[in-house]
Structure formats: C-alpha cells, structure tokens
Design a protein around this motif. Sequence first.
Motif, PDB file in Angstrom:
ATOM      1  N   SER A  70      32.616  30.613  -3.791  1.00 52.85           N
ATOM      2  CA  SER A  70      31.295  30.869  -3.214  1.00 52.85           C
ATOM      3  C   SER A  70      30.260  29.882  -3.742  1.00 52.85           C
ATOM      4  O   SER A  70      29.436  29.341  -2.987  1.00 52.85           O
ATOM      5  N   ALA A  71      30.273  29.636  -5.061  1.00 55.87           N
ATOM      6  CA  ALA A  71      29.298  28.730  -5.661  1.00 55.87           C
ATOM      7  C   ALA A  71      29.481  27.300  -5.159  1.00 55.87           C
ATOM      8  O   ALA A  71      28.497  26.584  -4.911  1.00 55.87           O
ATOM      9  N   PHE A  72      30.733  26.886  -4.995  1.00 57.05           N
ATOM     10  CA  PHE A  72      30.996  25.537  -4.501  1.00 57.05           C
ATOM     11  C   PHE A  72      30.556  25.397  -3.046  1.00 57.05           C
ATOM     12  O   PHE A  72      30.046  24.353  -2.629  1.00 57.05           O
ATOM     13  N   THR A  73      30.709  26.468  -2.280  1.00 58.44           N
ATOM     14  CA  THR A  73      30.219  26.476  -0.898  1.00 58.44           C
ATOM     15  C   THR A  73      28.697  26.384  -0.873  1.00 58.44           C
ATOM     16  O   THR A  73      28.110  25.618  -0.105  1.00 58.44           O
ATOM     17  N   TYR A  74      28.049  27.166  -1.706  1.00 60.64           N
ATOM     18  CA  TYR A  74      26.589  27.145  -1.792  1.00 60.64           C
ATOM     19  C   TYR A  74      26.094  25.767  -2.199  1.00 60.64           C
ATOM     20  O   TYR A  74      25.070  25.282  -1.693  1.00 60.64           O
ATOM     21  N   GLN A  80      34.935  24.216   1.257  1.00 65.03           N
ATOM     22  CA  GLN A  80      34.388  24.245  -0.095  1.00 65.03           C
ATOM     23  C   GLN A  80      34.862  25.488  -0.853  1.00 65.03           C
ATOM     24  O   GLN A  80      35.156  25.418  -2.053  1.00 65.03           O
ATOM     25  N   ALA A  81      34.926  26.621  -0.160  1.00 69.72           N
ATOM     26  CA  ALA A  81      35.382  27.855  -0.806  1.00 69.72           C
ATOM     27  C   ALA A  81      36.834  27.733  -1.240  1.00 69.72           C
ATOM     28  O   ALA A  81      37.227  28.207  -2.310  1.00 69.72           O
ATOM     29  N   HIS A  82      37.648  27.106  -0.405  1.00 69.64           N
ATOM     30  CA  HIS A  82      39.064  26.948  -0.722  1.00 69.64           C
ATOM     31  C   HIS A  82      39.258  26.053  -1.949  1.00 69.64           C
ATOM     32  O   HIS A  82      40.022  26.385  -2.863  1.00 69.64           O
ATOM     33  N   ILE A  83      38.570  24.923  -1.961  1.00 75.10           N
ATOM     34  CA  ILE A  83      38.733  23.983  -3.071  1.00 75.10           C
ATOM     35  C   ILE A  83      38.161  24.570  -4.366  1.00 75.10           C
ATOM     36  O   ILE A  83      38.766  24.481  -5.436  1.00 75.10           O
ATOM     37  N   GLY A  84      36.979  25.174  -4.282  1.00 76.74           N
ATOM     38  CA  GLY A  84      36.382  25.779  -5.470  1.00 76.74           C
ATOM     39  C   GLY A  84      37.245  26.887  -6.047  1.00 76.74           C
ATOM     40  O   GLY A  84      37.448  26.963  -7.268  1.00 76.74           O
ATOM     41  N   GLY A  85      37.776  27.755  -5.177  1.00 73.60           N
ATOM     42  CA  GLY A  85      38.647  28.823  -5.646  1.00 73.60           C
ATOM     43  C   GLY A  85      39.942  28.297  -6.230  1.00 73.60           C
ATOM     44  O   GLY A  85      40.433  28.810  -7.239  1.00 73.60           O
ATOM     45  N   LEU A  86      40.499  27.266  -5.598  1.00 76.41           N
ATOM     46  CA  LEU A  86      41.753  26.681  -6.081  1.00 76.41           C
ATOM     47  C   LEU A  86      41.590  26.108  -7.485  1.00 76.41           C
ATOM     48  O   LEU A  86      42.411  26.363  -8.379  1.00 76.41           O
TER      49      LEU A  86
END
Length: 297
Positions: A185-189, A246-252
Amino acid sequence: MEQAPGSPQGPQDAQSLPTCYRHPDRETGIRCTRCERPICPECMVSASVGFQCPECVRKGSGTGHAPGASRPRTLAGGTIAADPRLLTKILIGINLAVFLVGQIRPSFLDDLVLVGKWPPAPYAATEGVAEGQWYLLFTSMFAHQAIWHFAFNMLSLWWLGGPLEAVLGRVRYLALYIISGLAGSAFTYLLASPSSGSLGASGAIFGLFGATAVLMRRLNQDMRPIIALLVINLLFTFGPLNIAWQAHIGGLVGGVVIGYAMVHAPRERRSLVQYGACALVLVAVVAMTLIRTSQLI
C-alpha cells in the motif's frame, strides 16, 4: 536432519525425494528425528534437535513433561497450533465479508479504497492518505471489487497461507501478512497517481509469495514451481489489466525481507531478528508515506 533417496512407503526413482507421510504429493528432504518419517514444511515441528512430525509431538506431550520443559516449536520458533490454517481461514473470511457487503452496497468500498488525495468521482471519500487518513493503507488490503480479483487472491491466500502459517506460527504469519500488505500500500501511495484508487489483498499475497520462495530455498526444495507461478503473476501485473503493480512489488520485497528473517534467524536471537525485520519494514512504510505526503500537501 537426514536426507535419504527413498521413502519408507515404497521404492522411488533415484533422482526423487521422498514424499511427506501426511501429504503424498509433496516431496521433502526432511525427516522426523524420532521416527524418521518424511515430513513437509507444513508438518515439521522444530525440536531441540532437528524437526519432529505431529504424531511424535503429540506422543511427547503426553509423557508427563514438566510444565517448565521446553515445548516443540515450528521452524521459525512459533508455537504448534491444533489448526495450522486457522488464521488463513479468518483472513479469507474477513475478505469475503467485505467483498459481499461491497457487492450489495458498492458505496461501502468508497471509504476503504486507498486514495492519495481527494480524487474526482466516483469515490465518495472526502479525503485521502495525504489529508491524514492513513488507515486507508490498511483497509484497502481487505477490499475487492471485481470477482476475478477476489477469487484469484483468495485462492492464492489459501494455497500459500496454510503452509506458511504452519511453519511460521500464527503471530509471525500474521505479522508477515499485514506488514507485507502495508508495504504494498505504501509503495502504491508513493508512486501511483494520488487521484487513482487502489484496493485488494495483492500486496499481502505477493508478500506470501516472497516468503514462500525464501522458505523453499531454506529447505533446499525445488524452486521451479514457485518461480514459475511468480513469473506468471508478474506478467499479469505488468499486463493490460490496469493492475497496481506498485502494490505487488512493494509486498513482494517486504515478504522477502521478513520471510528471510523468519526462517534464517539464529535460535539464540530469533525473536530479536524476526521482529526487528518487521520493524524495519514498518519504518520503510512510514518513511514512504511521509515522503509522499510532503509532496502532496
């Protein structure tokens, strides 16, 4: 621990690993240190030396151990649970409940979706993360609009979550899931358009992907299935489906960092290393949120 070329269940090909005695479809190189039965990550229980199977753990617990005696732990140091998928079921139930309410009353999702700053219609939220609604980083993890999105995420959660919950233990597993989702979420934001809405459990799911890959590497298991599945998911991520990559990469990334700490932490400093890694990722979440907020206000 001992690796053997065959299984007590029958002769196998010289190149194959034995299969878990409880899950015949899963190859494993780990055996119970007491009865020598092959056990997969979902079944293995960390003991003072090596790992034990659930049957030996149950027998040991009924032999009159003193209350202060050390109890068998999972590979990551978690406690053994009667239902190793309980939290996974609860997480799926929460996502299902939010999805059903959103289908009945679509406006319900408007107050859960991740929005950087007050966007145009159709979103009804009067503010976004930049105006102080940081909770959207969390609530958006449980919101789904399209049925294919919900179904895919929940199937992945069931497939990946159960084995991880059994190996990590409930507290560590929940920390992995929540913090990976927040990292997504933060990376998406941080990188997405502030007026675009984002929702879904994909960040947390990709965190489970990353932790699963780390665990399989730790156990010297065949990495090809998880790598192939991860590549397929990344192809969809960067495809034409308007997915928040962004959510996928940040979570990964968050899942890999936390997963590595969970399964590689030295026994004598296990909790410090594990929860220190969780705190490190949370600090990164706060930093990304503050940086993006300073750009938008």
